[in-house]
Design a protein around this motif. Structure first.
Motif, PDB file in Angstrom:
ATOM      1  N   PRO A   1       5.383  30.596  26.480  1.00 39.10           N
ATOM      2  CA  PRO A   1       5.486  30.972  25.061  1.00 39.10           C
ATOM      3  C   PRO A   1       4.112  31.291  24.462  1.00 39.10           C
ATOM      4  CG  PRO A   1       6.842  29.048  25.523  1.00 39.10           C
ATOM      5  CD  PRO A   1       6.035  29.301  26.759  1.00 39.10           C
ATOM      6  N   GLY A   2       4.075  32.370  23.698  1.00 40.28           N
ATOM      7  CA  GLY A   2       2.833  32.764  23.048  1.00 40.28           C
ATOM      8  C   GLY A   2       1.825  33.434  23.952  1.00 40.28           C
ATOM      9  N   GLN A   3       2.225  33.747  25.185  1.00 38.86           N
ATOM     10  CA  GLN A   3       1.278  34.314  26.155  1.00 38.86           C
ATOM     11  C   GLN A   3       1.648  35.729  26.589  1.00 38.86           C
ATOM     12  OE1 GLN A   3      -1.675  32.733  27.253  1.00 38.86           O
ATOM     13  NE2 GLN A   3      -1.093  31.522  25.470  1.00 38.86           N
ATOM     14  N   TYR A   4       2.437  36.434  25.779  1.00 35.36           N
ATOM     15  CA  TYR A   4       2.715  37.827  26.093  1.00 35.36           C
ATOM     16  C   TYR A   4       1.404  38.620  26.080  1.00 35.36           C
ATOM     17  CZ  TYR A   4       7.621  36.756  25.167  1.00 35.36           C
ATOM     18  OH  TYR A   4       8.890  36.208  25.194  1.00 35.36           O
TER      19      TYR A   4
ATOM     20  N   THR B   1      -0.434  37.145  22.814  1.00 35.01           N
ATOM     21  CA  THR B   1       0.264  37.302  21.541  1.00 35.01           C
ATOM     22  C   THR B   1       1.640  36.667  21.644  1.00 35.01           C
ATOM     23  OG1 THR B   1       1.104  38.917  19.953  1.00 35.01           O
ATOM     24  CG2 THR B   1       1.127  39.557  22.250  1.00 35.01           C
ATOM     25  N   ALA B   2       2.190  36.287  20.495  1.00 33.23           N
ATOM     26  CA  ALA B   2       3.506  35.651  20.470  1.00 33.23           C
ATOM     27  C   ALA B   2       4.636  36.663  20.515  1.00 33.23           C
ATOM     28  CB  ALA B   2       3.641  34.776  19.229  1.00 33.23           C
ATOM     29  N   SER B   3       4.346  37.937  20.263  1.00 35.76           N
ATOM     30  CA  SER B   3       5.373  38.962  20.259  1.00 35.76           C
ATOM     31  C   SER B   3       4.787  40.286  20.739  1.00 35.76           C
ATOM     32  CB  SER B   3       5.953  39.136  18.848  1.00 35.76           C
ATOM     33  OG  SER B   3       6.928  40.151  18.817  1.00 35.76           O
TER      34      SER B   3
END
Length: 257
Positions: A145-148, A156-158
Motif C-alpha cells: 500500500p502506498g508504493q505504486y 504514490t498512493a494512487s
C-alpha cells in the motif's frame, strides 16, 4: 540385437508353462528360482512397465517440487523495474477491465461495445501474463500500500488516470448516450495515466519479454486513445483533462517521452 536363427531359445521366451514355484519360500541363491524367474514374460513386462511409469511420475513430481523450491532464486528482484512495472500495471489493467466489462454489458452502441470488448480481452490476457511472471519469480501480484510507481523513484498512493469510487458510481448510474460518454472519458484518461509507466517499462525493463509487452501496450493504447478521442467528438463530448504525471521530470532517466 536379435539372436541368430539357430541360437537356443531362452527360458523367458518359451511358450511352455513355467516350472512350479517352490512353496517353501527358500532362496536357492541362483538365478533360476523364485517368483520372478517363474513368472511368464508378459507378467514381467507389466511389472517392468509399471516401475518405469512410477519412475516417470516421481521425476515429474520431483521436477515440480524443485521448480517451486528454486523459483525465488531467479528472475528480477523485488523493487526492480520489471517487478514494479508488472505489479502496478496488473492493478491498473484490473480497473480498465472492470470498466470495460460494465460498458460492454450495458451499452446499446455497437462501436462502444466493440471497443469495450477489445480492451477487456486484450488487457485480461496481459494480466494473465504479468501475474504468471510474478508468480514464477516468487513476487507479490501487487505492490505494498502506498508504493505504486516506487520503481520509478516516487512512491504514490494512487496511480495517474485511475477512476475514483465516485467516477465508477457515475459510470454505473449512467444509461444511453451518457453511459457511452462517461465510459469513453474515463477510459481515455485511464490510458493517458498509464502511458508513462508503459514507456518506462518499455525503455528500462531488464527482461526482454517484459520490455516487449510494455512496447505492445504503448502501441495498442496509443491507438485506442486516438479512437476514443474521435468517438467522443462524434458524440458531441470532449475528453476529461489529462491526468498529471507525478514523474514528469524523471522521464529522461527512463527514456520515456
Amino acid at each position: 540385437m536379435s539372436a541368430p536363427a539357430d541360437s537356443p531359445v531362452s527360458d523367458t521366451d518359451r511358450t511352455d508353462p513355467p516350472p512350479p514355484v517352490d512353496d517353501d519360500g527358500d532362496d536357492d541363491g541362483g538365478s533360476g528360482g523364485g517368483w520372478w524367474s517363474a513368472s511368464p514374460t508378459w507378467a514381467k513386462a507389466v511389472v517392468a512397465g509399471g516401475l518405469a511409469l512410477l519412475l516417470v511420475l516421481v521425476g515429474v513430481i520431483g521436477g515440480i517440487a524443485l521448480g517451486r523450491s528454486t523459483a525465488e532464486s531467479y528472475g528480477p528482484a523485488e523493487g526492480s523495474i520489471d517487478v514494479g512495472f508488472l505489479q502496478d500495471m496488473t492493478v491498473h489493467h484490473g480497473q480498465a477491465v472492470e470498466m470495460a466489462v460494465w460498458a460492454r454489458t450495458n451499452t446499446a452502441d455497437p462501436q462502444v461495445r466493440q471497443l469495450a470488448f477489445d480492451i477487456e480481452s486484450t488487457q485480461t490476457a496481459q494480466v494473465g501474463r504479468m501475474e504468471g511472471w510474478l508468480t514464477l519469480w516468487g513476487q507479490a501480484l501487487s505492490p505494498p500500500p502506498g508504493q505504486y510507481m516506487a520503481w520509478m523513484g516516487m512512491p504514490t498512493a494512487s496511480m495517474p488516470g485511475m477512476a475514483s469510487p465516485e467516477d465508477l458510481a457515475r459510470l454505473r448510474a449512467a444509461t444511453g448516450r451518457e453511459l457511452d460518454v462517461v465510459f469513453l472519458q474515463l477510459m481515455l484518461r485511464h490510458h493517458q495515466g498509464g502511458l508513462p509507466m508503459m514507456q518506462a517499462g518499455a525503455a528500462d525493463a531488464s527482461v526482454p519479454a517484459v520490455r516487449a509487452l510494455a512496447q505492445s501496450m504503448v502501441a495498442s493504447q496509443t491507438a485506442e486513445s486516438a479512437t476514443m478521442t474521435q468517438m467522443l467528438a462524434e458524440r458531441g463530448a470532449a475528453p476529461l483533462p489529462a491526468p498529471t504525471d507525478p514523474h514528469a521530470g524523471m522521464h529522461g532517466m527512463h527514456g520515456g517521452g
